[in-house]
Design a protein around this motif. Sequence first.
Motif, PDB file in Angstrom:
ATOM      1  N   LEU A  19     -46.202  18.422  19.483  1.00  6.40           N
ATOM      2  CA  LEU A  19     -47.222  17.649  20.180  1.00  6.40           C
ATOM      3  C   LEU A  19     -47.597  18.379  21.458  1.00  6.40           C
ATOM      4  CD1 LEU A  19     -45.677  14.086  19.864  1.00  6.40           C
ATOM      5  CD2 LEU A  19     -47.459  15.099  18.469  1.00  6.40           C
ATOM      6  N   SER A  20     -48.868  18.686  21.577  1.00  2.30           N
ATOM      7  CA  SER A  20     -49.314  19.345  22.794  1.00  2.30           C
ATOM      8  C   SER A  20     -49.564  18.314  23.880  1.00  2.30           C
ATOM      9  CB  SER A  20     -50.601  20.117  22.534  1.00  2.30           C
ATOM     10  OG  SER A  20     -51.083  20.616  23.760  1.00  2.30           O
ATOM     11  N   LEU A  21     -49.048  18.582  25.053  1.00  2.00           N
ATOM     12  CA  LEU A  21     -49.290  17.699  26.189  1.00  2.00           C
ATOM     13  C   LEU A  21     -50.282  18.323  27.155  1.00  2.00           C
ATOM     14  CD1 LEU A  21     -45.619  16.553  26.885  1.00  2.00           C
ATOM     15  CD2 LEU A  21     -47.374  15.359  25.592  1.00  2.00           C
ATOM     16  N   SER A  22     -50.909  19.418  26.729  1.00  2.00           N
ATOM     17  CA  SER A  22     -51.851  20.113  27.599  1.00  2.00           C
ATOM     18  C   SER A  22     -53.277  19.643  27.357  1.00  2.00           C
ATOM     19  CB  SER A  22     -51.762  21.618  27.346  1.00  2.00           C
ATOM     20  OG  SER A  22     -52.873  22.261  27.957  1.00  2.00           O
ATOM     21  N   PRO A  23     -53.950  19.182  28.391  1.00  2.00           N
ATOM     22  CA  PRO A  23     -55.355  18.742  28.227  1.00  2.00           C
ATOM     23  C   PRO A  23     -56.284  19.870  27.788  1.00  2.00           C
ATOM     24  CG  PRO A  23     -54.426  17.937  30.277  1.00  2.00           C
ATOM     25  CD  PRO A  23     -53.453  18.935  29.722  1.00  2.00           C
ATOM     26  N   ASP A  24     -55.817  21.103  27.839  1.00  2.00           N
ATOM     27  CA  ASP A  24     -56.641  22.220  27.400  1.00  2.00           C
ATOM     28  C   ASP A  24     -56.748  22.279  25.882  1.00  2.00           C
ATOM     29  OD1 ASP A  24     -56.976  22.967  30.008  1.00  2.00           O
ATOM     30  OD2 ASP A  24     -55.271  24.337  29.987  1.00  2.00           O
ATOM     31  N   SER A  25     -55.824  21.615  25.205  1.00  2.00           N
ATOM     32  CA  SER A  25     -55.838  21.637  23.750  1.00  2.00           C
ATOM     33  C   SER A  25     -56.917  20.713  23.216  1.00  2.00           C
ATOM     34  CB  SER A  25     -54.482  21.194  23.208  1.00  2.00           C
ATOM     35  OG  SER A  25     -53.469  22.040  23.678  1.00  2.00           O
ATOM     36  N   LYS A  26     -57.327  20.981  22.016  1.00  2.00           N
ATOM     37  CA  LYS A  26     -58.339  20.143  21.372  1.00  2.00           C
ATOM     38  C   LYS A  26     -57.793  18.725  21.178  1.00  2.00           C
ATOM     39  CE  LYS A  26     -61.332  20.226  17.304  1.00  2.00           C
ATOM     40  NZ  LYS A  26     -61.552  20.927  16.030  1.00  2.00           N
ATOM     41  N   THR A  27     -56.552  18.647  20.765  1.00  2.00           N
ATOM     42  CA  THR A  27     -55.887  17.356  20.648  1.00  2.00           C
ATOM     43  C   THR A  27     -54.614  17.414  21.458  1.00  2.00           C
ATOM     44  OG1 THR A  27     -54.737  18.062  18.658  1.00  2.00           O
ATOM     45  CG2 THR A  27     -56.808  16.895  18.355  1.00  2.00           C
ATOM     46  N   TYR A  28     -54.396  16.406  22.238  1.00  2.00           N
ATOM     47  CA  TYR A  28     -53.172  16.378  23.023  1.00  2.00           C
ATOM     48  C   TYR A  28     -52.764  14.931  23.262  1.00  2.00           C
ATOM     49  CZ  TYR A  28     -56.050  15.237  27.108  1.00  2.00           C
ATOM     50  OH  TYR A  28     -56.904  14.642  27.976  1.00  2.00           O
ATOM     51  N   TRP A  29     -51.526  14.799  23.658  1.00  2.00           N
ATOM     52  CA  TRP A  29     -50.974  13.462  23.865  1.00  2.00           C
ATOM     53  C   TRP A  29     -50.592  13.278  25.323  1.00  2.00           C
ATOM     54  CZ3 TRP A  29     -50.911  15.997  19.407  1.00  2.00           C
ATOM     55  CH2 TRP A  29     -51.200  15.275  18.250  1.00  2.00           C
ATOM     56  N   THR A  30     -50.651  12.046  25.721  1.00  2.00           N
ATOM     57  CA  THR A  30     -50.206  11.692  27.056  1.00  2.00           C
ATOM     58  C   THR A  30     -48.807  11.107  26.950  1.00  2.00           C
ATOM     59  OG1 THR A  30     -52.464  11.197  27.699  1.00  2.00           O
ATOM     60  CG2 THR A  30     -50.725  10.306  29.090  1.00  2.00           C
ATOM     61  N   LEU A  31     -47.907  11.677  27.702  1.00  2.00           N
ATOM     62  CA  LEU A  31     -46.527  11.194  27.697  1.00  2.00           C
ATOM     63  C   LEU A  31     -46.298  10.389  28.967  1.00  2.00           C
ATOM     64  CD1 LEU A  31     -43.667  11.238  26.446  1.00  2.00           C
ATOM     65  CD2 LEU A  31     -43.235  13.304  27.807  1.00  2.00           C
ATOM     66  N   GLY A  32     -45.995   9.126  28.777  1.00  2.00           N
ATOM     67  CA  GLY A  32     -45.685   8.280  29.913  1.00  2.00           C
ATOM     68  C   GLY A  32     -44.257   7.789  29.806  1.00  2.00           C
ATOM     69  N   ILE A  33     -43.733   7.347  30.908  1.00  2.00           N
ATOM     70  CA  ILE A  33     -42.373   6.804  30.911  1.00  2.00           C
ATOM     71  C   ILE A  33     -42.450   5.337  31.295  1.00  2.00           C
ATOM     72  CG2 ILE A  33     -40.051   6.987  31.875  1.00  2.00           C
ATOM     73  CD1 ILE A  33     -40.816   9.433  30.294  1.00  2.00           C
ATOM     74  N   GLU A  34     -42.005   4.497  30.367  1.00  2.00           N
ATOM     75  CA  GLU A  34     -41.957   3.068  30.646  1.00  2.00           C
ATOM     76  C   GLU A  34     -40.513   2.633  30.566  1.00  2.00           C
ATOM     77  OE1 GLU A  34     -44.551   0.452  28.474  1.00  2.00           O
ATOM     78  OE2 GLU A  34     -46.021   2.048  28.206  1.00  2.00           O
ATOM     79  N   ALA A  35     -40.052   2.017  31.614  1.00  2.00           N
ATOM     80  CA  ALA A  35     -38.669   1.532  31.637  1.00  2.00           C
ATOM     81  C   ALA A  35     -37.689   2.650  31.286  1.00  2.00           C
ATOM     82  CB  ALA A  35     -38.499   0.343  30.689  1.00  2.00           C
ATOM     83  N   GLY A  36     -38.020   3.867  31.728  1.00  2.00           N
ATOM     84  CA  GLY A  36     -37.132   4.999  31.503  1.00  2.00           C
ATOM     85  C   GLY A  36     -37.200   5.591  30.121  1.00  2.00           C
ATOM     86  N   ARG A  37     -38.128   5.111  29.295  1.00  2.00           N
ATOM     87  CA  ARG A  37     -38.236   5.610  27.923  1.00  2.00           C
ATOM     88  C   ARG A  37     -39.626   6.165  27.669  1.00  2.00           C
ATOM     89  NH1 ARG A  37     -33.920   3.569  25.028  1.00  2.00           N
ATOM     90  NH2 ARG A  37     -32.722   2.045  26.170  1.00  2.00           N
ATOM     91  N   PRO A  38     -39.718   7.166  26.821  1.00  2.00           N
ATOM     92  CA  PRO A  38     -41.008   7.838  26.605  1.00  2.00           C
ATOM     93  C   PRO A  38     -41.983   7.023  25.759  1.00  2.00           C
ATOM     94  CG  PRO A  38     -39.335   8.784  25.182  1.00  2.00           C
ATOM     95  CD  PRO A  38     -38.631   7.798  26.073  1.00  2.00           C
ATOM     96  N   THR A  39     -43.223   7.081  26.168  1.00  2.00           N
ATOM     97  CA  THR A  39     -44.315   6.460  25.429  1.00  2.00           C
ATOM     98  C   THR A  39     -45.402   7.498  25.235  1.00  2.00           C
ATOM     99  OG1 THR A  39     -43.862   4.223  26.247  1.00  2.00           O
ATOM    100  CG2 THR A  39     -46.101   4.685  25.536  1.00  2.00           C
ATOM    101  N   LEU A  40     -45.880   7.617  24.001  1.00  2.00           N
ATOM    102  CA  LEU A  40     -46.926   8.590  23.699  1.00  2.00           C
ATOM    103  C   LEU A  40     -48.237   7.883  23.394  1.00  2.00           C
ATOM    104  CD1 LEU A  40     -45.163  11.106  21.298  1.00  2.00           C
ATOM    105  CD2 LEU A  40     -46.066  11.624  23.554  1.00  2.00           C
ATOM    106  N   HIS A  41     -49.313   8.502  23.854  1.00  2.00           N
ATOM    107  CA  HIS A  41     -50.649   8.005  23.539  1.00  2.00           C
ATOM    108  C   HIS A  41     -51.531   9.202  23.226  1.00  2.00           C
ATOM    109  CE1 HIS A  41     -53.881   4.996  23.686  1.00  2.00           C
ATOM    110  NE2 HIS A  41     -54.614   6.022  24.050  1.00  2.00           N
TER     111      HIS A  41
END
Length: 59
Positions: free
Chosen positions: A13-35
């Motif tokens: 999963l690319s987390l770089s906005p430079d990629s055509k498709t990428y994901w946002t990784l957030g931390i909720e309650a100390g656990r990872p959330t992907l969007h």
Amino acid sequence: MMCPCGCGEVIELSLSPDSKTYWTLGIEAGRPTLHPSVWRNTGCRSHFWVRRGRVHWVL
Ligand SMILES: [Zn+2]
């Protein structure tokens, strides 16, 4: 990350906005959330969300 369906494949999963498709990784309650959701267009074609470290399958 390893595909959570158990097929044993590694999903990159690319987390770089430079990629055509990428994901946002957030931390909720100390656990990872992907969007947005992860939808594999090859292999097992799994479609799922990762929210607060848990996998939620899209049926
Ligand atoms: Zn899989």
